[in-house]
Motif scaffolding. Structure first.
Motif, PDB file in Angstrom:
ATOM      1  N   GLY A 231      -0.191   4.993   3.985  1.00 13.04           N
ATOM      2  CA  GLY A 231       0.098   4.196   3.296  1.00 13.04           C
ATOM      3  C   GLY A 231      -0.255   4.508   1.615  1.00 13.04           C
ATOM      4  O   GLY A 231      -0.728   4.806   1.551  1.00 13.04           O
ATOM      5  N   SER A 235      -2.082  -0.544  -1.003  1.00 19.99           N
ATOM      6  CA  SER A 235      -1.564  -1.058   0.633  1.00 19.99           C
ATOM      7  C   SER A 235      -3.169  -1.225   1.254  1.00 19.99           C
ATOM      8  O   SER A 235      -3.266  -1.876   2.215  1.00 19.99           O
ATOM      9  CB  SER A 235      -1.015  -0.711   1.564  1.00 19.99           C
ATOM     10  N   ASP A 415       1.808  -1.445   5.222  1.00 19.73           N
ATOM     11  CA  ASP A 415       3.037  -1.109   4.601  1.00 19.73           C
ATOM     12  C   ASP A 415       2.763  -2.218   3.225  1.00 19.73           C
ATOM     13  O   ASP A 415       2.106  -3.214   3.156  1.00 19.73           O
ATOM     14  CB  ASP A 415       3.675  -2.827   5.315  1.00 19.73           C
ATOM     15  N   SER A 417       4.964  -4.560   1.410  1.00 23.16           N
ATOM     16  CA  SER A 417       5.533  -5.334   1.106  1.00 23.16           C
ATOM     17  C   SER A 417       5.200  -6.754   2.015  1.00 23.16           C
ATOM     18  O   SER A 417       4.793  -7.559   2.045  1.00 23.16           O
ATOM     19  CB  SER A 417       6.517  -5.347   1.970  1.00 23.16           C
ATOM     20  N   ASN A 428       1.773  -2.577   9.885  1.00 26.18           N
ATOM     21  CA  ASN A 428       3.120  -3.482  10.415  1.00 26.18           C
ATOM     22  C   ASN A 428       2.612  -2.756  11.652  1.00 26.18           C
ATOM     23  O   ASN A 428       3.220  -1.961  12.181  1.00 26.18           O
ATOM     24  CB  ASN A 428       3.908  -2.388   9.693  1.00 26.18           C
ATOM     25  N   THR A 431       5.549  -0.429  13.343  1.00 26.91           N
ATOM     26  CA  THR A 431       5.804   1.105  13.233  1.00 26.91           C
ATOM     27  C   THR A 431       5.227   1.110  13.617  1.00 26.91           C
ATOM     28  O   THR A 431       4.714   2.764  14.287  1.00 26.91           O
ATOM     29  CB  THR A 431       6.213   0.727  11.638  1.00 26.91           C
ATOM     30  N   SER A 432       3.838   0.599  14.143  1.00 28.71           N
ATOM     31  CA  SER A 432       2.270   0.917  14.562  1.00 28.71           C
ATOM     32  C   SER A 432       2.677   1.599  15.926  1.00 28.71           C
ATOM     33  O   SER A 432       2.714   1.010  16.537  1.00 28.71           O
ATOM     34  CB  SER A 432       1.052   0.729  14.343  1.00 28.71           C
TER      35      SER A 432
END
Length: 588
Positions: A231, A235, A415, A417, A428, A431-432
């Motif tokens: 990350g 994050s 992430d 964001s 996230n 994606t994880s």
């Protein structure tokens, strides 16, 4: 002893000649200041040495002496609650000698030589023992009982064993072996680059329960498994590692701060003694070993710190404990490898990292595992490794992240964001992944609930559908969605905000038991499925979305463990009543 002289100094790399009798990975003392180093390359009588201390002021002609032993750690009573540097020198003892600034060439014992420990024998004279058998125990802290084991390579009959208070150097037992009598102390040494042996490795079929919902439900790690947490800056990598250290079902925590910023490591050193262990009520330090190797310390010591930490962790695993090792971060370790490789003038690989980056990472992570230890009582121990990766700019396509992902089976992708939206843990969910899920399906379905895995699949499906619908919403707005899609978006929002968002500073929400996670999943699914059913019968999507019971579903995570079943039934009944009311109103 092999003695030579310095020929060349290049930062932490020293080249010495006259070292023909030395061996690879021997520990050496460099110059009259006796700086500690390790041989990492041999050419004829020339040895390339990586020095674990600052080399400024060294020059050609100064003496180099091989200690003729590999880089090793001392294992025995006194490890728990210690704070070491990368080569297992206790920082508190160094401070007594040299003050707040780390001086060069300080020689201090890793385990305190003057402290006496109460040794309680388990074996008795006449017992046949072999490597891994427990000779006796030492109550190291209120929480940890250390088992004193027969060192590797020793097998025979107990001739004599003592009880009472001893230092780590005093003899506590004598073993009659085929090669004569061996006197054993409470301390043993082990080379850091060599994994400690075990009897058998077990398959990863049992989860390491962490109390973090996004981890346990969606991306679980097995006991003895490996996980990577890549990350960008800010994050929440360190917060996640702190949460896992505090709440994961591990008896011992080994935390390696490898090349971290000094102020971050200071936070860890200040926070860990303050953190209360929820299981015992004692300080978390009562079951923790800290290895502090900040970014301003000599770069070569970073490479050693990872191996030092995992060898200590393996030692506790051999006693039958479940150990969690946090490495923060392996990216800084890889940078140290890259710097040493450059000074050795090796052919660079991708982005300047050495060609052997992947194999070194694999050697480290492969030392994790759920194993049956050596010894007749066949203790089960587990070593789970969680490595933080700090890719530059958060780009996980860089070599360290990619090499790590090829090895580990759990990827918690942080992430930036999500962190910016104040969604923590900022993992996230799109994606994880966890490759242990299939292995552990049986355990979850047997131990928690028969429909655990099917519920998990339903939640994941809703989140993936939401991601696709988001694209449509961005283009044409929410009003373009059909009522069923609108409902799907609301259910997914409920999963994100009520289930996945977890406040690590809230006394109830910081930890969620598996039973509570299951009930939370059930409530979200019940809302969605009953609403879909009502929608088909003609209910208004707007009225379904604005039901008052939704607020109660969201607040269920703050319910105390002993009120769970009662509160769950109450909310479930309210949900049925409110949906019936919505349908009733529609009929008029």
């Amino acid at each position: 002893m092999s003695r030579g002289t310095i020929k060349k100094v290049a930062g932490p790399l020293v080249i010495a000649e006259g070292m023909r009798d030395a061996n690879m990975y021997d520990v050496v003392r460099v110059s009259n200041q006796r700086l500690i180093g390790e041989i990492i390359e041999m050419h004829g009588d020339q040895a390339s040495i990586q020095v674990y201390e600052e080399t400024s002021g060294l020059g050609p002609g100064e003496p180099v002496e091989s200690m003729e032993v590999p880089m090793s750690v001392e294992l025995g009573p006194g490890l728990i609650a210690s704070i070491y540097d990368g080569i297992q020198r206790p920082l508190d003892d160094i401070m007594k000698i040299s003050g707040n600034s780390l001086k060069r060439g300080v020689e201090v014992a890793s385990l305190k030589r003057d402290k006496k420990w109460t040794f309680v024998p388990v074996a008795k004279p006449g017992d046949e023992v072999e490597a891994g058998d427990v000779l006796g125990t030492v109550q190291e802290t209120i929480v940890v009982t250390q088992k004193i084991m027969v060192p590797y390579g020793i097998k025979g009959k107990v001739k004599d064993i003592k009880a009472g208070e001893f230092t780590v150097e005093e003899v506590v037992a004598t073993i009659e072996t085929a090669d004569g009598d061996k006197e054993l102390t409470m301390m043993q040494k082990w080379p850091v680059r060599k994994g400690r042996p075990y009897l058998k490795k077990l398959p990863p079929e049992m989860p390491l329960v962490t109390g973090q919902r996004v981890v346990d439900t969606f991306f679980p790690i097995a006991k003895g498994g490996v996980a990577a947490v890549p990350g960008p800056f800010g994050s929440g990598k360190t917060v996640i590692q702190h949460q896992l250290a505090k709440w994961a079902e591990a008896d011992i925590v080994v935390y390696i701060g490898c090349g971290e910023r000094g102020n971050e490591m200071t936070d860890v050193l200040n926070e860990f003694p303050e953190l209360k262990d929820p299981k015992t009520g004692q300080s978390l330090m009562e079951r923790t070993v800290l290895i502090a190797n900040t970014s301003d310390m000599p770069v070569a010591a970073r490479e050693a710190s990872i191996y030092t930490g995992i060898t200590i962790a393996e030692y506790f695993r051999d006693m039958g404990y479940s150990v969690a090792l946090m490495a923060d971060s392996t990216s800084r370790w890889a940078e140290a490898l890259r710097e040493m490789s450059g000074r050795l003038e090796e052919m660079p690989g991708e982005e300047g990292y050495p060609a052997y980056l992947g194999s070194r990472l694999a050697q480290f992570y492969e030392r994790a595992g759920h194993v049956i230890s050596l010894g007749k009582d066949q203790r089960e121990g587990a070593l789970s490794v969680i490595g933080a990766v700090s890719p530059p700019g958060g780009d996980i396509s860089e070599p360290v992240s990619q090499a790590t992902l090829r090895i580990v089976k759990v990827f918690w992708g942080l992430d930036a964001s999500l962190a910016a939206k104040r969604h923590f843990p900022a993992i996230n969910w799109l994606t994880s992944y966890s490759l242990y899920v299939d292995n552990m399906e049986h355990w979850f379905n047997e131990e928690v609930a028969a429909d655990w895995m099917s519920n998990r699949q339903k939640l994941m499906g809703l989140l993936q559908d939401e991601a696709e619908l988001e694209e449509i919403v961005k283009m044409v707005g929410m009003d373009a969605l059909s009522p069923s899609d609108r409902l799907k978006m609301e259910a997914a929002r409920s999963i994100r905000e009520d289930f996945l968002h977890q406040n690590s500073f809230h006394e109830v929400d910081t930890y969620t038991s598996l039973r509570k996670q299951y009930l939370m999943m059930n409530l979200v699914i019940a809302f969605y499925e009953q609403s879909v059913d009502a929608l088909e019968k003609g209910a208004s999507v707007q009225k379904l979305i604005s039901m008052e019971v939704r607020e109660k579903i969201g607040r269920f995570k703050y319910t105390l463990e002993n009120n769970l079943e009662e509160e769950y039934k109450k909310i479930s009944d309210e949900l049925v009543t409110e949906i019936a009311n919505v349908l009733g109103k529609e009929d008029f």
